[in-house]
Design an enzyme around this catalytic site. Structure first.
Site, short mmCIF file in Angstrom:
data_model
loop_
_atom_site.label_atom_id
_atom_site.label_comp_id
_atom_site.label_asym_id
_atom_site.label_seq_id
_atom_site.Cartn_x
_atom_site.Cartn_y
_atom_site.Cartn_z
N TRP A 75 0.62 -0.80 -0.10
CA TRP A 75 -0.26 -0.44 0.28
C TRP A 75 0.85 1.18 0.33
O TRP A 75 1.84 1.39 0.63
CB TRP A 75 -0.97 0.10 1.54
CG TRP A 75 -2.27 1.21 1.58
CD1 TRP A 75 -2.98 1.58 0.52
CD2 TRP A 75 -1.83 1.75 3.01
NE1 TRP A 75 -3.86 2.52 1.39
CE2 TRP A 75 -3.17 2.98 2.69
CE3 TRP A 75 -1.00 2.45 3.63
CZ2 TRP A 75 -3.07 3.95 3.07
CZ3 TRP A 75 -1.26 3.03 4.60
CH2 TRP A 75 -2.47 3.92 4.02
N ARG A 76 0.73 2.31 -0.53
CA ARG A 76 1.27 3.22 -0.91
C ARG A 76 -0.10 4.34 -0.41
O ARG A 76 -0.76 4.50 -0.61
CB ARG A 76 1.36 4.19 -2.19
CG ARG A 76 3.14 3.52 -2.94
CD ARG A 76 2.90 4.40 -4.31
NE ARG A 76 3.71 5.37 -3.79
CZ ARG A 76 3.29 6.53 -3.50
NH1 ARG A 76 1.58 6.28 -4.19
NH2 ARG A 76 3.51 7.94 -3.78
N GLU A 80 -6.13 -0.51 -6.72
CA GLU A 80 -6.26 0.90 -7.15
C GLU A 80 -5.52 1.57 -7.57
O GLU A 80 -4.16 1.64 -6.84
CB GLU A 80 -7.54 1.30 -5.05
CG GLU A 80 -8.98 1.03 -4.93
CD GLU A 80 -9.50 1.46 -4.22
OE1 GLU A 80 -10.40 1.74 -3.99
OE2 GLU A 80 -8.72 2.27 -3.44
#
Length: 844
Positions: free
Chosen positions: A447-448, A505
């Site tokens: 996750w960024r 995403e």
């Protein structure tokens, strides 16, 4: 850089002092103060006091540094009449210490509820599960009992999103993966269950995607976008992409077996009272739980063969122990890692407790695995640091060889999570790099950060290019969550790759099209290199929400070479009212529909009539160069109302729209057909207005004039609308296409800006206090409330356990519309300075 939260430091003292009576629950000395070990001989009140203190500290501590493991020795805890109830907060692991899940029995419940955000506009509080990350439950039985309200007694709730796995659980009673009690049903962003038995039906509810592996379920209530099952008894049949009776496309992918699986190692106490770590064996083409016929196959390693590390231990001492042949147990805490922790011996086990976290310092790669076979890394978080790292973890060396590597004893990564930004500024080029052959990645969230501590995230603040790079052959992924990286989120260069479930995403906030990519329209979420001849993926989803520049396009969500050995099954894309994905795979598949959040789906690729593509930019293999990062909030939708989440923006790039000019709007009214809603309002016909949909008030369109038609709606599904203009925002109206008449429920007063908190104060109601609240009637989508009081007085109607006001009415009745059948709703009524007790009602 955040301060290290060492086990036993002052950071943990409030919990200790709040539960001084639970001193007997302190862990053995070698596991540290942040591991709490409970014994069935302890009074249940003593256990409850201690877990409640940890919950109070952790339930809202999303970006904090405390870490906890709550471990239960074999035995039974609580009774149906005196249940044990645990609410699991951030960075908390709850696990049994038996060899099998049936060895630890909790009569009670282990819950995750919606988190109520108090700084969200236009609704306050806003209770949602979107950000319920970083917690886990494993290796025990729950006989569901207890509950503080009638609504809570309907199920055990695990309303969690990414990186919140449930493993080896045996849940006897209803389980809901959404929380419909705190507030009305709200978003949740996807999760993971493995090696578990849940005989009752599981309520998926608002989980937009989910992966369940090698388990037994009594049924599955519904799907939103992407629901994948492999080796699961009782799972729903595959219907992906097939139109259902409600005209929606099916979302289920059901594989009879899992191609390759290996359960996560776990700590247990043997019959002599000694601590062991059990390492399950790998299984090929398996189904069902590993403990169906007794003990899970595998090997036990005495804890004495582990280096039990604390955050105060140096990397040099850890590496010395690993080089000498010891395994590694990371106790809860945040570890600053300035030089790599190096795993260089075959079959080494690295096990983290309580979301133990490694933070890169001075651009280090916090964890590396050499060219050796059978290594297991499990339960570890890795954070990027303020100086850019080349990667956050590597498995094998570039161009290295491992003659002993095989899928019979694969190097396995279980519950390995990574972050770039969030608790602090983070910088890296890549996340996880797999160079070795024969590796199993079983559940990872790379996750960024899209939100976090002020100043910790942003396009130019926390850069990270690629989440996952696979260079090795025969690599299997089961449950890959990879989000927001600014270039390709996944690059697959190895041969014979297999993936079951992929969720992505794309970056939310590229400043513009050119900034994201200059030679093409954006970077694909999932990239298979041109050199690859065999690769297979089941159940993949990619979503776009470019809220800084909604005009941005992505050419292809998935890019793969066109070869008979490269096969993709059950793919979808979704746009969330900002940005467009033009094609699903290469130049095949429809564009994401607008303005709907319904998915575009592709059942198989290649199909029988796949046109040749010439626009997919590729290299062999794919390499990357540094660019810049991404920011925002995870996105989900409810199972019945296609809406989008609240907009969260970077500190450096605000996205508040330019205010429309003119006057109004007022007097919103709506008419419907079976598949559309036409909004009309009073105001300046030359002014520009914003159309907002969903209770979160997300803009779906702008319109000049006093009317707008929203098309392509689902019949008999409730939709919520309001209109924003220079004079403010109209009240929200809920309508149901295909039903008459249209009803207008009063709601919380509107705000004038998406970033301005609503006014919550109201004129104090007068008259008799309300009492005897009850249902006096229902339809297929409404509940009519009645109460005793003054028919000329004004009362406030509150919904959800959080008590959100949904209406102010004169009289002693109110009809709430747009509701779901067989779903509990919690109500109370306030007036004359008093509030009725909450009642839980539902439509039959």
């Amino acid at each position: 850089m955040l301060a290290v939260a060492c086990a036993g430091t002052a950071a943990a003292q409030p919990v200790e002092s709040a539960a001084a009576a639970g001193a007997a629950a302190a862990a053995p000395a070698d596991l540290g103060a942040n591991v709490k070990v409970f014994d069935p001989s302890m009074p249940i009140a003593q256990i409850q006091q201690q877990v409640d203190a940890i919950t109070a500290q952790q339930v809202n501590d999303e970006m904090g540094t405390n870490r906890y493991a709550l471990l239960f020795k074999p035995g039974t805890y609580g009774t149906p009449g005196n249940p044990l109830s645990i609410q699991v907060g951030y960075y908390t692991e709850v696990a049994g210490l038996g060899q099998n899940p049936t060895d630890v029995v909790i009569n009670g419940r282990i819950d995750v509820y919606n988190r109520c955000l108090t700084d969200y506009a236009p609704r306050q509080p806003y209770c949602v599960a979107l950000n319920n990350f970083w917690r886990s439950l494993s290796n025990l039985t729950v006989n569901v009992a207890g509950g503080t309200t009638d609504c809570r007694r309907t199920a055990m709730f695990w309303a969690a999103s990414q990186s919140s796995p449930m493993r080896r659980v045996n849940i006897n009673g209803p389980l809901s993966l959404m929380d419909y009690c705190t507030d009305q049903p709200q978003w949740a962003s996807g999760g993971y269950i493995a090696d578990s038995k849940i005989p009752a039906q599981v309520v998926n509810g608002s989980q937009q995607q989910y992966y369940v592996r090698n388990s037994t379920v009594g049924g599955w209530s519904n799907g939103v976008w992407n629901q994948v099952f492999s080796g699961v008894t009782g799972a729903p049949a595959t219907n992906f992409g097939v139109k259902q009776a409600d005209n929606r496309l099916g979302s289920y992918t059901n594989l009879p077996t899992t191609p390759l699986s290996r359960e996560k190692p776990y700590l247990y106490v043997d019959s002599a009272g000694a601590y062991q770590v059990f390492v399950p064996s790998a299984r090929a083409n398996s189904a069902g739980v590993s403990w169906a016929n007794g003990n899970t196959p595998g090997r036990s390693i005495p804890l004495s063969q582990f280096f039990v590390a604390r955050p105060t231990d140096s990397v040099a001492s850890i590496n010395s122990a690993l080089a000498a042949g010891q395994h590694l147990l990371l106790t809860p805490g945040v570890y600053d890692v300035a030089t790599s922790i190096k795993v260089t011996r075959a079959d080494t086990v690295v096990l983290g407790l309580g979301m133990a976290t490694l933070t890169a310092v001075n651009g280090s790669v916090p964890l590396t695995v050499g060219d050796v076979a059978g290594v297991v890394v499990a339960g570890v978080m890795i954070d990027a640091g303020t100086v850019s790292s080349p990667a956050l973890m590597t498995v094998g060396t570039e161009n290295g060889t491992c003659a002993a590597c095989s899928t019979g004893d694969p190097t396995t990564l279980s519950d390995v999570f990574m972050r770039v930004g969030g608790p602090h500024v983070g910088k890296t080029v890549k996340g996880l790099v797999v160079n070795s052959d024969d590796v199993l990645i079983d559940h990872t969230w790379l996750w960024r950060g899209d939100h976090g501590q002020p100043g910790s995230v942003g396009w130019d603040v926390s850069p990270g290019d690629v989440g996952l790079v696979v260079n090795g052959d025969n690599v299997t992924g089961t449950g890959l969550f990879v989000e927001h990286w600014r270039e390709y989120n996944v690059i697959w260069n190895g041969q014979h790759g297999t993936v079951v479930f992929f969720q992505n995403e794309l970056p939310y906030d590229p400043p513009n099209q050119q900034a994201w990519r200059s030679d093409a329209l954006g970077y694909a979420a999932y990239k298979v290199a041109d050199s690859v001849t065999t690769h297979e993926l089941w159940g993949g989803g990619a979503y776009i929400y470019t809220n800084v520049d909604p005009t941005i396009h992505l050419s292809h969500a998935f890019e793969v070479p066109i070869r008979s050995g490269v096969k993709l099954h059950h793919l979808l894309t979704v746009q969330l009212l900002a940005g467009t994905i033009d094609h699903i795979v290469n130049d095949t598949g429809e564009a994401t529909p607008y303005p709907e959040t319904e998915p575009a789906m592709l059942i198989e690729y290649p199909t029988g009539d796949v046109p040749p593509t010439t626009t997919t930019p590729t290299t062999t293999p794919v390499t990357t160069t540094p660019t810049t990062p991404v920011t925002t909030t995870p996105v989900t939708t409810t199972p019945t109302t296609p809406t989008t989440p609240p907009v969260t923006t970077t500190p450096t790039t605000p996205t508040t729209p330019t205010g429309p000019s003119g006057t109004g709007p007022t007097n919103l009214r709506i008419t419907t057909t079976d598949d559309s809603a036409t909004l009309t309002w009073d105001g300046d016909p030359s002014a520009t207005y914003e159309i907002l949909r969903g209770e979160a008030g997300v803009r779906i369109a702008t319109s000049t004039g006093n009317t707008f038609t929203d098309r392509g709606l689902a019949r008999s599904v409730p939709y919520v609308y309001s209109v924003r203009g220079p004079g403010g925002v109209t009240r929200q109206i809920t309508v149901i296409p295909g039903s008459t008449p249209v009803t207008t429920p009063p709601t919380t007063p509107p705000t004038t800006s998406p970033t301005t908190a609503p006014t919550t104060a109201t004129t104090a109601p007068t008259g008799a206090a309300p009492r005897n609240l009850r249902s006096i009637g229902t339809t297929s989508s409404t509940i009519t409330l009645g109460w005793d009081g003054d028919p000329n007085a004004t009362y406030e109607v509150l919904r959800g356990e959080a008590g959100e006001r949904i209406a102010t009415v004169k009289g002693t009745s109110f009809t709430d519309i747009g509701l779901l059948p067989r779903t509990p709703y919690v109500y109370s009524v306030r007036g004359a300075g008093q509030t009725t007790p909450q009642v839980t009602l539902r439509i039959p």
